[in-house]
Design a protein around this motif. Structure first.
Motif, PDB file in Angstrom:
ATOM      1  N   ILE A 207       0.865  -1.190   0.000  1.00 29.40           N
ATOM      2  CA  ILE A 207       0.000   0.000   0.000  1.00 29.40           C
ATOM      3  C   ILE A 207       0.897   1.234   0.000  1.00 29.40           C
ATOM      4  N   LYS A 208       0.711   2.089  -0.997  1.00 25.05           N
ATOM      5  CA  LYS A 208       1.484   3.311  -1.118  1.00 25.05           C
ATOM      6  C   LYS A 208       0.537   4.509  -1.082  1.00 25.05           C
ATOM      7  N   GLU A 209       0.854   5.456  -0.209  1.00 21.87           N
ATOM      8  CA  GLU A 209       0.022   6.656  -0.067  1.00 21.87           C
ATOM      9  C   GLU A 209       0.530   7.738  -1.016  1.00 21.87           C
ATOM     10  N   LYS A 210      -0.419   8.310  -1.743  1.00 25.45           N
ATOM     11  CA  LYS A 210      -0.101   9.365  -2.705  1.00 25.45           C
ATOM     12  C   LYS A 210      -0.861  10.631  -2.320  1.00 25.45           C
ATOM     13  N   THR A 211      -0.133  11.719  -2.204  1.00 26.37           N
ATOM     14  CA  THR A 211      -0.719  13.019  -1.844  1.00 26.37           C
ATOM     15  C   THR A 211      -0.278  14.076  -2.851  1.00 26.37           C
ATOM     16  N   THR A 218      -5.765  12.087   0.685  1.00 20.42           N
ATOM     17  CA  THR A 218      -4.686  11.124   0.485  1.00 20.42           C
ATOM     18  C   THR A 218      -5.236   9.878  -0.200  1.00 20.42           C
ATOM     19  N   LYS A 219      -4.604   9.467  -1.280  1.00 21.34           N
ATOM     20  CA  LYS A 219      -5.020   8.269  -2.009  1.00 21.34           C
ATOM     21  C   LYS A 219      -4.093   7.102  -1.655  1.00 21.34           C
ATOM     22  N   GLN A 220      -4.656   5.909  -1.712  1.00 21.67           N
ATOM     23  CA  GLN A 220      -3.901   4.697  -1.443  1.00 21.67           C
ATOM     24  C   GLN A 220      -3.852   3.834  -2.710  1.00 21.67           C
ATOM     25  N   ARG A 222      -2.831   0.290  -4.163  1.00 19.02           N
ATOM     26  CA  ARG A 222      -2.571  -1.081  -3.738  1.00 19.02           C
ATOM     27  C   ARG A 222      -2.001  -1.878  -4.916  1.00 19.02           C
TER      28      ARG A 222
END
Length: 264
Positions: A207-211, A218-220, A222
């Motif tokens: 899971i990588k968080e993108k802002t 904040t988007k995740q 997967r």
């Protein structure tokens, strides 16, 4: 103002009228438990035939039951089920492999050209086992020997567990004392490298968080990649007799032809 005696008389009247209220509430309870009473009646109806015939050995129910098992046939042949995990189902020779799983034989327009120096050193290389091979798959080299397990860095499409594949692009092939190098690749008619697809492995969920700037959302992202797993079944160098039977032609030494070098 009422006196205490009046209150006592009213309380006594309420106590006397309590059973009537309970009896009036009984039909409501029976209505609420109507499905339970229906089950009790069916159970009583099944018990009554059993009590009427005490000498009977077995009681039969009025409602027929569905047959859950099929009748056994004595003369029916047993068909063995294929289990890839069991060692008995793994083919030991190439003749045991089904025709649908065997690789397609390559077709060439011109015969194989082999130099004299290569033919003279080829028996030494073919007789010294085990062999290793540097095979290329999608421009990536893999150093393989017989019995190795390989996990490709991608999921190979249109393959299933148990399929047999052949690696036909190799840059080097050798043993403990000899090495045959191509320029840049060896002819696939000089060797055989076969692998079997054993299954598919998957990595843990990432899971990588993108802002983005100036945004509070904040988007995740997967990702869970899968990889094809193989096992090297055979790495073999063909002998000069096999090459001549397949139609190989012996020529003079040339710079473009592969050569066998001895390790110092």
């Amino acid at each position: 103002m009422f006196s205490r005696s009046v209150f006592r008389s009213l309380a006594a009247d309420l106590r006397l009228s309590a059973p009537s209220s309970i009896s009036s509430a009984a039909p409501l309870r029976q209505r609420a438990c109507l499905h339970q009473t229906a089950l009790l009646r069916t159970q009583q109806q099944e018990i009554q035939p059993q009590s009427s015939s005490p000498n009977s050995e077995s009681s039969l129910s009025a409602t027929p039951r569905a047959q859950t098992s099929q009748p056994e046939t004595k003369n029916a042949p047993k068909v063995p089920s294929y289990d890839p995990s069991s060692p008995s189902s793994i083919p030991q020779t190439r003749a045991d492999v089904p025709i649908a799983k065997q690789p397609v034989a390559p077709a060439f327009d011109s015969p194989l050209e082999v130099t004299k120096s290569l033919m003279s050193r080829l028996p030494h290389l073919a007789g010294q086992s085990p062999h290793y091979i540097v095979a290329e798959l999608h421009a990536r080299p893999y150093l393989l020997t017989e019995g190795d397990h390989v996990r490709l860095p991608f999921l190979m499409p249109k393959v299933k567990s148990g399929d047999i594949l052949r690696f036909n692009r190799a840059t080097a092939l050798g043993s403990r004392d000899f090495t045959m190098k191509g320029s840049p690749h060896l002819d696939e008619r000089l060797f055989e490298c076969r692998v079997r697809v054993t299954g598919v492995e998957s990595e843990p969920m990432r899971i990588k968080e993108k802002t983005k700037r100036r945004q509070r959302h904040t988007k995740q992202a997967r990702s869970k990649h899968r990889y094809t797993v193989m096992r090297v079944m055979e790495v073999r160098v063909k002998t000069p007799e096999e090459l001549l039977e397949e139609g190989a032609v012996v020529i003079e030494d040339n710079e473009d032809t592969p050569k066998i070098e001895a390790r110092s």
